[in-house]
Scaffold this motif. Structure first.
Motif: not given
Length: 317
Positions: A193-209, A225-230, A312-316
């Motif tokens: 649950f913690i990791m899911k909430q954090f990954f949803e806050s990562v901008p999708r543009e980074v993954e699309e690039a 994505v994983l290095p951004m989730a430190r 981190a999970g509360s910031v979208k």
């Protein structure tokens, strides 16, 4: 003669005369002195905080002081904050330095706890982050149902699962083994649950690039994505380390031999009187104090990342 255009009269209201700005000292003198009125409340708040902190720290101070007492001193003065005759006999006995007819297998407990904790923490960080990324980014049938089931698992008390755990471990032949101690703890619903909430806050543009550059799903997860989730990974590491280090109920139903005892199960048997007679308060509290050191060091070293990852999970985006 050139005709002149008539000038319209100014009908706007006249501006008030500009007053000169008073000095800063004069303006400050006219303000209400809020600092003086707030000072008693601030002192009262700090006093209350210090009292609550002292009440929380007092048991640990008593524990540390008692670990340096002798058995008669600990029985006569259990709440004394300073030992009458300081001695390190309890610690010497735990580490096998002092000769005694009653041996305490503290080093074996410590080794089992360290082995299980390292394996469980590494497994949870890997598998929880992978499952959290899949729930946050991948679109597959039943994803929302799976997330609802995940929340339902978090709502189930762990005590309810003790008998099913014992039956499953016995059926698969994993009872009283290291595999039975480690494998059921490799995945945690709260960590997913913690990791899911954090990954949803990562901008999708980074993954699309990264996807445009030809990266696949696993490559995006592992290298982008994983290095951004430190912060979230450090939070998960602390929680996993603390949970597996202090785990008791699972080890109680998954092991039986003294060979697989950890600090929690060994100390429980020790406190219950399984290793000799008498109170032995200094020896018990010395072992308990040593068992809290690794978790305390880990938390104090990474507490700022822990707080950042928890929020981190509360910031979208």
């Amino acid at each position: 003669m050139t005709p002149t255009t008539p000038v319209e009269p100014d009908t706007r209201a006249p501006r008030p005369p500009r007053t000169t700005r008073r000095p800063r000292r004069a303006r400050a003198a006219e303000r209400p002195v809020l600092g003086r009125t707030r000072l008693p409340w601030r002192i009262a708040g700090y006093t209350l905080i210090i009292a609550l902190a002292s009440l929380y720290v007092l048991p640990f101070v008593i524990q540390l002081a008692t670990s340096f007492k002798t058995d008669p001193d600990a029985a006569a003065n259990p709440l004394a904050l300073w030992p009458g005759t300081p001695t390190a006999a309890a610690y010497q006995r735990l580490f096998g330095i002092a000769e005694s007819h009653e041996t305490v297998p503290f080093l074996r407990w410590l080794g089992n706890s360290a082995l299980v904790t390292v394996l469980v923490t590494a497994g949870r960080v890997l598998f929880d982050s992978m499952a959290g990324y899949a729930l946050a980014r991948l679109r597959f049938p039943g994803r929302r149902l799976l997330f609802v089931l995940l929340l339902a698992v978090m709502a189930v008390p762990g005590v309810v699962l003790l008998i099913p755990k014992f039956l499953v471990l016995s059926t698969f032949g994993m009872f009283d083994t290291y595999a039975g101690m480690v494998i059921p703890l490799l995945v945690d619903a709260a960590g997913i649950f913690i990791m899911k909430q954090f990954f949803e806050s990562v901008p999708r543009e980074v993954e699309e690039a990264a996807r445009i550059d030809g990266a696949g799903v696993f490559r995006i997860y592992w290298s982008v994505v994983l290095p951004m989730a430190r912060p979230a990974l450090i939070t998960l590491t602390i929680l996993s380390f603390q949970g597996s280090w202090n785990e008791f109920t699972h080890f109680l139903v998954s092991t039986q031999s003294a060979e697989y005892e950890t600090l929690t199960t060994g100390l429980a048997r020790f406190v219950a009187g399984g290793l000799g007679s008498g109170t032995q308060y200094p020896l018990k509290l010395a072992a308990a104090a040593l068992s809290t050191i690794p978790v305390a060091i880990l938390f104090f070293c990474f507490q700022r990342y822990f707080i950042r990852g928890a929020n981190a999970g509360s910031v979208k985006e």
